[in-house]
Design a protein around this motif. Sequence first.
Motif, short mmCIF file in Angstrom:
data_model
loop_
_atom_site.label_atom_id
_atom_site.label_comp_id
_atom_site.label_asym_id
_atom_site.label_seq_id
_atom_site.Cartn_x
_atom_site.Cartn_y
_atom_site.Cartn_z
N SER A 139 0.84 -1.19 0.00
CA SER A 139 0.00 0.00 0.00
C SER A 139 0.88 1.25 0.00
O SER A 139 1.81 1.38 0.81
CB SER A 139 -0.91 -0.02 1.23
OG SER A 139 -1.80 1.07 1.22
N CYS A 140 0.58 2.17 -0.91
CA CYS A 140 1.52 3.26 -1.23
C CYS A 140 1.79 4.22 -0.08
O CYS A 140 2.95 4.61 0.15
CB CYS A 140 1.00 4.03 -2.44
SG CYS A 140 0.92 3.04 -3.95
N THR A 141 0.77 4.64 0.64
CA THR A 141 0.99 5.65 1.68
C THR A 141 1.84 5.12 2.83
O THR A 141 2.85 5.74 3.19
CB THR A 141 -0.35 6.21 2.19
OG1 THR A 141 -1.02 6.86 1.10
CG2 THR A 141 -0.13 7.22 3.30
N PRO A 142 1.50 3.97 3.43
CA PRO A 142 2.39 3.47 4.49
C PRO A 142 3.78 3.10 3.99
O PRO A 142 4.77 3.31 4.71
CB PRO A 142 1.64 2.24 5.03
CG PRO A 142 0.60 1.91 4.04
CD PRO A 142 0.27 3.16 3.32
N TYR A 143 3.86 2.60 2.77
CA TYR A 143 5.17 2.29 2.19
C TYR A 143 6.00 3.57 2.06
O TYR A 143 7.19 3.61 2.36
CB TYR A 143 4.95 1.63 0.83
CG TYR A 143 6.15 0.94 0.21
CD1 TYR A 143 7.30 0.66 0.93
CD2 TYR A 143 6.10 0.53 -1.13
CE1 TYR A 143 8.38 0.00 0.34
CE2 TYR A 143 7.16 -0.13 -1.72
CZ TYR A 143 8.30 -0.39 -0.99
OH TYR A 143 9.36 -1.04 -1.58
N GLY A 144 5.36 4.64 1.64
CA GLY A 144 6.03 5.93 1.54
C GLY A 144 6.49 6.46 2.88
O GLY A 144 7.57 7.05 2.99
N SER A 167 -7.62 1.93 9.08
CA SER A 167 -8.10 1.70 7.72
C SER A 167 -7.28 0.62 7.03
O SER A 167 -6.13 0.36 7.38
CB SER A 167 -8.05 2.99 6.90
OG SER A 167 -6.71 3.31 6.57
N ASN A 168 -7.90 0.02 6.00
CA ASN A 168 -7.19 -0.97 5.20
C ASN A 168 -6.12 -0.34 4.33
O ASN A 168 -5.19 -1.02 3.89
CB ASN A 168 -8.18 -1.72 4.30
CG ASN A 168 -9.14 -2.59 5.10
OD1 ASN A 168 -8.82 -3.03 6.20
ND2 ASN A 168 -10.31 -2.82 4.56
N ILE A 169 -6.24 0.97 4.08
CA ILE A 169 -5.33 1.66 3.18
C ILE A 169 -4.07 2.15 3.91
O ILE A 169 -2.98 2.12 3.36
CB ILE A 169 -6.04 2.84 2.50
CG1 ILE A 169 -7.15 2.32 1.58
CG2 ILE A 169 -5.07 3.72 1.73
CD1 ILE A 169 -8.02 3.42 0.99
N PRO A 173 -1.93 -1.78 7.10
CA PRO A 173 -0.64 -2.08 6.49
C PRO A 173 0.53 -1.34 7.15
O PRO A 173 1.65 -1.86 7.18
CB PRO A 173 -0.82 -1.64 5.03
CG PRO A 173 -2.00 -0.73 5.01
CD PRO A 173 -2.87 -1.19 6.12
N MET A 174 0.27 -0.16 7.70
CA MET A 174 1.32 0.57 8.41
C MET A 174 1.83 -0.27 9.58
O MET A 174 3.05 -0.34 9.83
CB MET A 174 0.75 1.89 8.92
CG MET A 174 1.78 2.85 9.50
SD MET A 174 2.72 3.72 8.23
CE MET A 174 4.33 2.99 8.44
N ALA A 175 0.91 -0.90 10.29
CA ALA A 175 1.29 -1.73 11.44
C ALA A 175 2.18 -2.89 11.00
O ALA A 175 3.19 -3.20 11.65
CB ALA A 175 0.03 -2.26 12.13
N GLN A 176 1.83 -3.52 9.88
CA GLN A 176 2.62 -4.66 9.40
C GLN A 176 4.04 -4.23 9.01
O GLN A 176 5.02 -4.92 9.31
CB GLN A 176 1.92 -5.31 8.21
CG GLN A 176 0.55 -5.89 8.52
CD GLN A 176 0.62 -7.06 9.49
OE1 GLN A 176 1.65 -7.69 9.64
NE2 GLN A 176 -0.49 -7.34 10.14
#
Length: 292
Positions: A139-144, A167-169, A173-176
């Motif tokens: 996911s782009c935002t947490p990856y960024g 959120s799923n976005i 994913p940020m947590a992972q």
Amino acid sequence: MKPTILDGREVSASLRSSLQEECKELVEKGHQPGLAVVLVGNNQASRTYVNMKKKAAEALGFHFELIELPEETSEVELLTIVEQYNRLQHIDGILVQLPLPEHIHEQRVIEAISPDKDVDGFHPVNVGRLSIGLPGLKSCTPYGIMKMLEYYGVDLEGKNAVIVGRSNIVGKPMAQLLLQENATVTIAHSRTQNLSAVTKQADVLISAVGVKGLITKNHVKPGAVVVDVGMNRDEEGKLCGDVEYNELLSLVSAITPVPGGVGPMTITMLLNNTIEAARHRLLTSAYSYTSR
């Protein structure tokens, strides 16, 4: 001491320079990275965002295709187009711009995109891969955000990281991603009791709920790193985040501004994901990340 301003524009420019070189290398090997974006309806905010993606992709040397569809496009018609682009060999990434008209089920559309072309990182296969530590499109935002923290040398090993938002976005994913860097992760949300007591434990605090002024000095411990993902408007119509930025400047060790913090990173990681997908196509004839 003044805090470090986590400047997304600076990080984005650095990453895009590298991506442009990678794009040139792929072209020299006979494959121009290809990105297809599907826009349904006349949402002006979505159109503006798509135009930004088009400009960024073409600046790096990508092949870019924009598929514009009327508001009344049926779900079946949209799914048919997605399937067509799944099969096109010159397209590495497919993005269906959200939100979609109410009569179209967003999750069905997300799941219709080939996981290996899912440059948004939303497909359940990519979400699952992230959750168990396998390679895949993120996911782009947490990856960024992770790339930004890396750029500024923020050490996450063993640190307490608190994410406000589930959120799923962004939130999940940020947590992972933080767990993969050995941070100790807490997810707070709209129903968290005594939020400030939770957020004050954070060495790294990430707010992604979309509530103006939610995070104040009463929510942050001295020396924390604060990342503001919120995109809101104040009373004057100016863009602002979830964090009371000026109030925290004398308290934190590092902080993202809004605008100019997380925002520029999202499109950059979309481009990064497209490059990753394109590069993988040169390594294997099958569309699978298992051998990556």
